[in-house]
Design a protein around this motif. Structure first.
Motif, PDB file in Angstrom:
ATOM      1  N   VAL A 132       0.837  -1.190   0.000  1.00 18.32           N
ATOM      2  CA  VAL A 132       0.000   0.000   0.000  1.00 18.32           C
ATOM      3  C   VAL A 132       0.876   1.247   0.000  1.00 18.32           C
ATOM      4  O   VAL A 132       1.831   1.333   0.757  1.00 18.32           O
ATOM      5  N   GLN A 133       0.499   2.168  -0.849  1.00 15.15           N
ATOM      6  CA  GLN A 133       1.205   3.462  -0.892  1.00 15.15           C
ATOM      7  C   GLN A 133       0.209   4.600  -0.762  1.00 15.15           C
ATOM      8  O   GLN A 133      -0.865   4.565  -1.374  1.00 15.15           O
ATOM      9  N   LEU A 134       0.579   5.581   0.041  1.00 12.46           N
ATOM     10  CA  LEU A 134      -0.208   6.791   0.192  1.00 12.46           C
ATOM     11  C   LEU A 134       0.695   7.961  -0.168  1.00 12.46           C
ATOM     12  O   LEU A 134       1.752   8.132   0.440  1.00 12.46           O
ATOM     13  N   GLN A 135       0.260   8.739  -1.119  1.00 11.27           N
ATOM     14  CA  GLN A 135       1.069   9.850  -1.602  1.00 11.27           C
ATOM     15  C   GLN A 135       0.321  11.144  -1.332  1.00 11.27           C
ATOM     16  O   GLN A 135      -0.664  11.456  -2.000  1.00 11.27           O
ATOM     17  N   ALA A 136       0.815  11.901  -0.353  1.00 14.85           N
ATOM     18  CA  ALA A 136       0.186  13.170   0.006  1.00 14.85           C
ATOM     19  C   ALA A 136       0.800  14.307  -0.788  1.00 14.85           C
ATOM     20  O   ALA A 136       2.008  14.314  -1.053  1.00 14.85           O
ATOM     21  N   SER A 137      -0.046  15.268  -1.146  1.00 18.01           N
ATOM     22  CA  SER A 137       0.426  16.438  -1.878  1.00 18.01           C
ATOM     23  C   SER A 137      -0.506  17.604  -1.623  1.00 18.01           C
ATOM     24  O   SER A 137      -1.575  17.447  -1.026  1.00 18.01           O
ATOM     25  N   GLY A 138      -0.096  18.781  -2.096  1.00 15.68           N
ATOM     26  CA  GLY A 138      -0.960  19.948  -2.015  1.00 15.68           C
ATOM     27  C   GLY A 138      -0.585  20.967  -0.965  1.00 15.68           C
ATOM     28  O   GLY A 138      -1.211  22.021  -0.869  1.00 15.68           O
ATOM     29  N   GLY A 139       0.416  20.658  -0.154  1.00 14.87           N
ATOM     30  CA  GLY A 139       0.829  21.614   0.852  1.00 14.87           C
ATOM     31  C   GLY A 139       1.492  22.831   0.230  1.00 14.87           C
ATOM     32  O   GLY A 139       1.762  22.881  -0.967  1.00 14.87           O
ATOM     33  N   GLY A 140       1.755  23.826   1.069  1.00 19.73           N
ATOM     34  CA  GLY A 140       2.406  25.030   0.588  1.00 19.73           C
ATOM     35  C   GLY A 140       2.320  26.143   1.593  1.00 19.73           C
ATOM     36  O   GLY A 140       1.957  25.932   2.754  1.00 19.73           O
ATOM     37  N   ALA A 154      -4.093   6.973  -3.010  1.00 23.16           N
ATOM     38  CA  ALA A 154      -3.889   5.657  -2.404  1.00 23.16           C
ATOM     39  C   ALA A 154      -3.799   4.592  -3.478  1.00 23.16           C
ATOM     40  O   ALA A 154      -4.545   4.611  -4.456  1.00 23.16           O
ATOM     41  N   SER A 155      -2.909   3.632  -3.273  1.00 19.27           N
ATOM     42  CA  SER A 155      -2.755   2.561  -4.242  1.00 19.27           C
ATOM     43  C   SER A 155      -2.295   1.292  -3.535  1.00 19.27           C
ATOM     44  O   SER A 155      -1.840   1.328  -2.391  1.00 19.27           O
ATOM     45  N   GLY A 156      -2.422   0.175  -4.219  1.00 20.00           N
ATOM     46  CA  GLY A 156      -1.897  -1.070  -3.696  1.00 20.00           C
ATOM     47  C   GLY A 156      -2.928  -2.058  -3.209  1.00 20.00           C
ATOM     48  O   GLY A 156      -2.608  -3.211  -2.943  1.00 20.00           O
ATOM     49  N   ARG A 157      -4.171  -1.612  -3.051  1.00 16.69           N
ATOM     50  CA  ARG A 157      -5.235  -2.512  -2.628  1.00 16.69           C
ATOM     51  C   ARG A 157      -6.563  -1.778  -2.748  1.00 16.69           C
ATOM     52  O   ARG A 157      -6.597  -0.599  -3.041  1.00 16.69           O
ATOM     53  N   THR A 158      -7.620  -2.500  -2.493  1.00 17.39           N
ATOM     54  CA  THR A 158      -8.922  -1.842  -2.388  1.00 17.39           C
ATOM     55  C   THR A 158      -9.112  -1.369  -0.956  1.00 17.39           C
ATOM     56  O   THR A 158      -8.616  -1.989  -0.010  1.00 17.39           O
ATOM     57  N   TYR A 203      -1.253   2.297   7.549  1.00 21.21           N
ATOM     58  CA  TYR A 203      -0.388   2.832   6.496  1.00 21.21           C
ATOM     59  C   TYR A 203      -0.368   4.357   6.573  1.00 21.21           C
ATOM     60  O   TYR A 203      -1.399   4.980   6.854  1.00 21.21           O
ATOM     61  N   TRP A 204       0.805   4.921   6.268  1.00 16.01           N
ATOM     62  CA  TRP A 204       0.992   6.370   6.353  1.00 16.01           C
ATOM     63  C   TRP A 204       1.675   6.902   5.102  1.00 16.01           C
ATOM     64  O   TRP A 204       2.565   6.237   4.542  1.00 16.01           O
ATOM     65  N   GLY A 205       1.246   8.084   4.692  1.00 22.80           N
ATOM     66  CA  GLY A 205       1.929   8.790   3.628  1.00 22.80           C
ATOM     67  C   GLY A 205       3.133   9.532   4.163  1.00 22.80           C
ATOM     68  O   GLY A 205       3.396   9.549   5.366  1.00 22.80           O
ATOM     69  N   GLN A 206       3.830  10.207   3.282  1.00 23.20           N
ATOM     70  CA  GLN A 206       5.099  10.825   3.632  1.00 23.20           C
ATOM     71  C   GLN A 206       4.959  12.204   4.249  1.00 23.20           C
ATOM     72  O   GLN A 206       5.940  12.717   4.778  1.00 23.20           O
ATOM     73  N   GLY A 207       3.790  12.800   4.188  1.00 16.36           N
ATOM     74  CA  GLY A 207       3.601  14.117   4.775  1.00 16.36           C
ATOM     75  C   GLY A 207       3.789  15.238   3.766  1.00 16.36           C
ATOM     76  O   GLY A 207       4.593  15.130   2.835  1.00 16.36           O
ATOM     77  N   THR A 208       3.032  16.303   3.975  1.00 18.84           N
ATOM     78  CA  THR A 208       3.151  17.492   3.146  1.00 18.84           C
ATOM     79  C   THR A 208       3.086  18.711   4.059  1.00 18.84           C
ATOM     80  O   THR A 208       2.248  18.775   4.959  1.00 18.84           O
ATOM     81  N   GLN A 209       3.974  19.664   3.833  1.00 17.88           N
ATOM     82  CA  GLN A 209       4.100  20.810   4.721  1.00 17.88           C
ATOM     83  C   GLN A 209       3.062  21.877   4.389  1.00 17.88           C
ATOM     84  O   GLN A 209       2.918  22.270   3.225  1.00 17.88           O
TER      85      GLN A 209
END
Length: 125
Positions: free
Chosen positions: A1-9, A23-27, A114-120
């Motif tokens: 499972v992968q979680l990709q966070a984005s949109g910070g700024g 989110a990817s890798g499973r249902t 599962y955790w994503g990498q974080g976005t500032q």
């Protein structure tokens, strides 16, 4: 499972941002998806959560009425729309996924597998 966070700024107080978590890798049909944040020198705290199947949501008191969590099943993506941002919203925001999470435990980061990498997110005054 992968979680990709984005949109910070960087945004001024009163402004808006929308975070995404792909989110990817499973249902995720039996999952809850959550957003947490961690400010410098502070513990990671719950922000919002949504049940993937039902769309039921839960929010921390500090963000109620300002933040909205949603999910797009077709894109396997969870969003956090943040309005009326304040300097104390500044933090690294993490998305997370937890299987079969009970409602009362959604605020607990131990619930999530599962955790994503974080976005500032930085809100200037």
């Amino acid at each position: 499972v992968q979680l990709q966070a984005s949109g910070g700024g960087l945004v001024q107080a009163g402004g808006s941002l929308r975070l995404s978590c792909a989110a990817s890798g499973r249902t995720f049909s039996n999952y809850a998806m959550g957003w947490f944040r961690q400010a410098v020198g502070k513990e990671r705290v719950f922000v919002a959560a949504i049940r993937w199947n039902t769309g039921n949501t839960r929010y921390a008191d500090s963000v109620k009425g300002r933040f909205t969590i949603s999910r797009d099943k077709s894109k396997n993506t969870v969003y956090l729309q943040m309005n009326s941002l304040r300097p104390d919203d500044s933090a690294v925001y993490y998305c997370a996924a937890g299987a079969n999470a009970i409602w009362s435990a959604l605020v607990d980061d131990n619930t999530y597998d599962y955790w994503g990498q974080g976005t500032q997110v930085t809100v200037s005054s």
